[in-house]
Design a protein around this motif. Structure first.
Motif, mmCIF file in Angstrom:
data_model
loop_
_atom_site.group_PDB
_atom_site.id
_atom_site.type_symbol
_atom_site.label_atom_id
_atom_site.label_comp_id
_atom_site.label_asym_id
_atom_site.label_seq_id
_atom_site.Cartn_x
_atom_site.Cartn_y
_atom_site.Cartn_z
ATOM 1 N N ALA A 141 0.841 -1.201 0.000
ATOM 2 C CA ALA A 141 0.000 0.000 0.000
ATOM 3 C C ALA A 141 0.874 1.247 0.000
ATOM 4 O O ALA A 141 1.976 1.260 0.565
ATOM 5 N N SER A 142 0.376 2.290 -0.649
ATOM 6 C CA SER A 142 1.070 3.573 -0.593
ATOM 7 C C SER A 142 0.757 4.261 0.731
ATOM 8 O O SER A 142 -0.114 3.811 1.493
ATOM 9 N N GLY A 143 1.470 5.347 1.005
ATOM 10 C CA GLY A 143 1.219 6.071 2.246
ATOM 11 C C GLY A 143 -0.205 6.591 2.321
ATOM 12 O O GLY A 143 -0.850 6.520 3.378
ATOM 13 N N LEU A 144 -0.720 7.095 1.194
ATOM 14 C CA LEU A 144 -2.090 7.606 1.169
ATOM 15 C C LEU A 144 -3.094 6.479 1.369
ATOM 16 O O LEU A 144 -4.081 6.626 2.093
ATOM 17 N N GLN A 145 -2.853 5.339 0.727
ATOM 18 C CA GLN A 145 -3.757 4.194 0.897
ATOM 19 C C GLN A 145 -3.751 3.696 2.335
ATOM 20 O O GLN A 145 -4.803 3.327 2.882
ATOM 21 N N ALA A 146 -2.590 3.678 2.960
ATOM 22 C CA ALA A 146 -2.501 3.248 4.358
ATOM 23 C C ALA A 146 -3.284 4.187 5.265
ATOM 24 O O ALA A 146 -3.954 3.746 6.205
ATOM 25 N N PHE A 147 -3.206 5.473 4.958
ATOM 26 C CA PHE A 147 -3.939 6.436 5.777
ATOM 27 C C PHE A 147 -5.445 6.267 5.610
ATOM 28 O O PHE A 147 -6.189 6.218 6.596
ATOM 29 N N ILE A 148 -5.909 6.171 4.363
ATOM 30 C CA ILE A 148 -7.346 6.114 4.094
ATOM 31 C C ILE A 148 -7.955 4.789 4.586
ATOM 32 O O ILE A 148 -9.039 4.779 5.173
ATOM 33 N N ARG A 149 -7.252 3.686 4.385
ATOM 34 C CA ARG A 149 -7.833 2.375 4.668
ATOM 35 C C ARG A 149 -7.505 1.841 6.065
ATOM 36 O O ARG A 149 -8.205 0.937 6.547
ATOM 37 N N VAL A 150 -6.471 2.383 6.697
ATOM 38 C CA VAL A 150 -6.065 1.864 8.005
ATOM 39 C C VAL A 150 -6.211 2.917 9.088
ATOM 40 O O VAL A 150 -6.934 2.741 10.075
ATOM 41 N N THR A 151 -5.537 4.052 8.908
ATOM 42 C CA THR A 151 -5.495 5.058 9.978
ATOM 43 C C THR A 151 -6.838 5.736 10.162
ATOM 44 O O THR A 151 -7.341 5.841 11.288
ATOM 45 N N LEU A 152 -7.423 6.213 9.072
ATOM 46 C CA LEU A 152 -8.655 6.979 9.172
ATOM 47 C C LEU A 152 -9.799 6.184 9.813
ATOM 48 O O LEU A 152 -10.497 6.718 10.695
ATOM 49 N N PRO A 153 -10.043 4.926 9.448
ATOM 50 C CA PRO A 153 -11.099 4.179 10.151
ATOM 51 C C PRO A 153 -10.840 4.024 11.646
ATOM 52 O O PRO A 153 -11.781 3.990 12.443
ATOM 53 N N ASN A 154 -9.567 3.946 12.032
ATOM 54 C CA ASN A 154 -9.236 3.764 13.443
ATOM 55 C C ASN A 154 -9.418 5.038 14.273
ATOM 56 O O ASN A 154 -9.530 4.959 15.501
ATOM 57 N N ILE A 155 -9.416 6.195 13.621
ATOM 58 C CA ILE A 155 -9.491 7.455 14.372
ATOM 59 C C ILE A 155 -10.791 8.209 14.117
ATOM 60 O O ILE A 155 -10.973 9.321 14.625
ATOM 61 N N ARG A 156 -11.736 7.608 13.372
ATOM 62 C CA ARG A 156 -12.871 8.387 12.888
ATOM 63 C C ARG A 156 -13.726 8.952 14.027
ATOM 64 O O ARG A 156 -14.186 10.096 13.941
ATOM 65 N N TRP A 157 -13.934 8.190 15.097
ATOM 66 C CA TRP A 157 -14.805 8.682 16.161
ATOM 67 C C TRP A 157 -14.133 9.783 16.971
ATOM 68 O O TRP A 157 -14.771 10.775 17.328
ATOM 69 N N VAL A 158 -12.857 9.628 17.255
ATOM 70 C CA VAL A 158 -12.134 10.685 17.976
ATOM 71 C C VAL A 158 -11.989 11.919 17.093
ATOM 72 O O VAL A 158 -12.053 13.050 17.583
ATOM 73 N N LEU A 159 -11.817 11.710 15.807
ATOM 74 C CA LEU A 159 -11.760 12.841 14.880
ATOM 75 C C LEU A 159 -13.067 13.618 14.906
ATOM 76 O O LEU A 159 -13.061 14.861 14.972
ATOM 77 N N LEU A 160 -14.193 12.915 14.862
ATOM 78 C CA LEU A 160 -15.487 13.584 14.922
ATOM 79 C C LEU A 160 -15.659 14.324 16.252
ATOM 80 O O LEU A 160 -16.204 15.427 16.292
ATOM 81 N N TYR A 161 -15.188 13.718 17.328
ATOM 82 C CA TYR A 161 -15.239 14.356 18.649
ATOM 83 C C TYR A 161 -14.465 15.670 18.630
ATOM 84 O O TYR A 161 -14.939 16.702 19.114
ATOM 85 N N GLY A 162 -13.259 15.658 18.071
ATOM 86 C CA GLY A 162 -12.460 16.879 17.973
ATOM 87 C C GLY A 162 -13.114 17.932 17.101
ATOM 88 O O GLY A 162 -13.047 19.129 17.391
ATOM 89 N N VAL A 163 -13.761 17.494 16.017
ATOM 90 C CA VAL A 163 -14.462 18.437 15.136
ATOM 91 C C VAL A 163 -15.589 19.136 15.893
ATOM 92 O O VAL A 163 -15.781 20.357 15.759
ATOM 93 N N LEU A 164 -16.340 18.390 16.696
ATOM 94 C CA LEU A 164 -17.435 18.985 17.469
ATOM 95 C C LEU A 164 -16.910 20.020 18.459
ATOM 96 O O LEU A 164 -17.471 21.110 18.592
ATOM 97 N N LEU A 165 -15.840 19.696 19.158
ATOM 98 C CA LEU A 165 -15.260 20.650 20.106
ATOM 99 C C LEU A 165 -14.746 21.895 19.387
ATOM 100 O O LEU A 165 -14.945 23.027 19.847
ATOM 101 N N CYS A 166 -14.085 21.675 18.267
ATOM 102 C CA CYS A 166 -13.542 22.799 17.493
ATOM 103 C C CYS A 166 -14.666 23.696 16.985
ATOM 104 O O CYS A 166 -14.570 24.931 17.058
ATOM 105 N N ASN A 167 -15.735 23.095 16.493
ATOM 106 C CA ASN A 167 -16.859 23.867 15.970
ATOM 107 C C ASN A 167 -17.544 24.669 17.075
ATOM 108 O O ASN A 167 -17.914 25.840 16.874
ATOM 109 N N ALA A 168 -17.714 24.049 18.248
ATOM 110 C CA ALA A 168 -18.344 24.763 19.356
ATOM 111 C C ALA A 168 -17.526 25.980 19.766
ATOM 112 O O ALA A 168 -18.071 27.059 20.019
#
Length: 278
Positions: free
Chosen positions: A178-205
């Motif tokens: 896998a390329s670096g971008l593929q590793a991020f999209i298929r591995v890293t991003l699914p693993n961090i999606r809920w915490v990422l959404l949590y951070g987005v909510l705090l940032c937006n507030a």
């Protein structure tokens, strides 16, 4: 048996009553007062206060600033967290320190920094004036100030989780071609999606509710550079209490919606973590 269950019943009840009393006094009652003040003269007056041209301009500007600042901070937070947790490089600790800087700097001071940089008498002020570029007392200054005070939120939520996850999954993906971008999209991003959404909510507030830094750089131009918090201040200073509370109640409602979404994300993330641990 845990210490929590060993505590005497009277102690437990006292602590619960104290906590609930604190929440009622400092959170629930102020919210009730805001909504009661906005509705004190009826729903019609409340609605008029929200559709008044200056109020609509403040609402649009608040949403515009959040719509620009939050995605930029999301991009920065992901990149910063990825770099800090997945790579070793000179200046890594300095980058972490800079991410925490807005937490230690007063928002008013942050606004003053932008005035010193981009104001008419600032370092870049004469050059900006020559090229007819306005930052201070204009929308760009409000966006910059909002980005500054909110940019740690996403990164600071992602860094601990990504540190805990380590690099094994990404290294395995890379070893399989896998390329670096593929590793991020298929591995890293699914693993961090809920915490990422949590951070987005705090940032937006924080972006929608920011007052100090925005107040310094906005110029308080009605209908042009007033966000919702600034509009509330102006209405209150003019003794237009019903309209002030009406706009403030809209901010409070947005905060409550954010809180509900935050709780859902916390529950969902806890549920997923619990499943992962089994």
């Amino acid at each position: 048996m845990s210490a929590r269950t060993q505590a005497p019943g009277a102690v437990q009840i006292s602590l619960i009553v104290l906590a609930l009393g604190f929440i009622a006094l400092f959170l629930v009652l102020p919210l009730v007062a805001v909504f009661a003040g906005g509705l004190s003269k009826g729903l019609a007056v409340y609605a008029v206060a929200l559709v008044e041209p200056d109020a609509l301009a403040a609402i649009r500007l608040t949403l515009l600033v959040a719509a620009i600042a939050v995605p930029l901070n999301v991009a920065f937070g992901i990149v910063a967290a990825w770099a800090i947790t997945k790579f070793d490089f000179p200046g890594k600790s300095l980058l972490v320190t800079f991410i925490d800087l807005p937490f230690s700097v007063s928002p008013v001071v942050a606004g003053l920094i932008y005035v010193l940089l981009f104001g008419a008498q600032g370092w870049l002020g004469p050059w900006l004036a020559e090229h007819d570029i306005r930052i201070i007392f204009a929308v760009p200054g409000i966006i910059l100030a909002t980005i500054f005070v909110t940019f740690p939120f996403v990164a600071r939520e992602l860094i601990p989780l990504m540190n805990e996850q380590g690099r094994d999954d990404e290294e395995a993906a890379l070893s399989l071609g896998a390329s670096g971008l593929q590793a991020f999209i298929r591995v890293t991003l699914p693993n961090i999606r809920w915490v990422l959404l949590y951070g987005v909510l705090l940032c937006n507030a924080r972006a929608m509710g920011e007052f100090g830094a925005v107040s310094v750089v906005s110029g308080h131009l009605r209908g042009l550079t007033n966000t919702m918090p600034l509009h509330v201040e102006i209405l209150y200073n003019e003794y237009n209490f019903v309209a002030a509370f009406a706009v403030a109640s809209l901010l409070a409602l947005l905060a409550l919606v954010t809180l509900v979404l935050k709780s859902i994300v916390e529950w969902r993330f806890g549920y997923q973590s619990g499943r992962a641990g089994h």
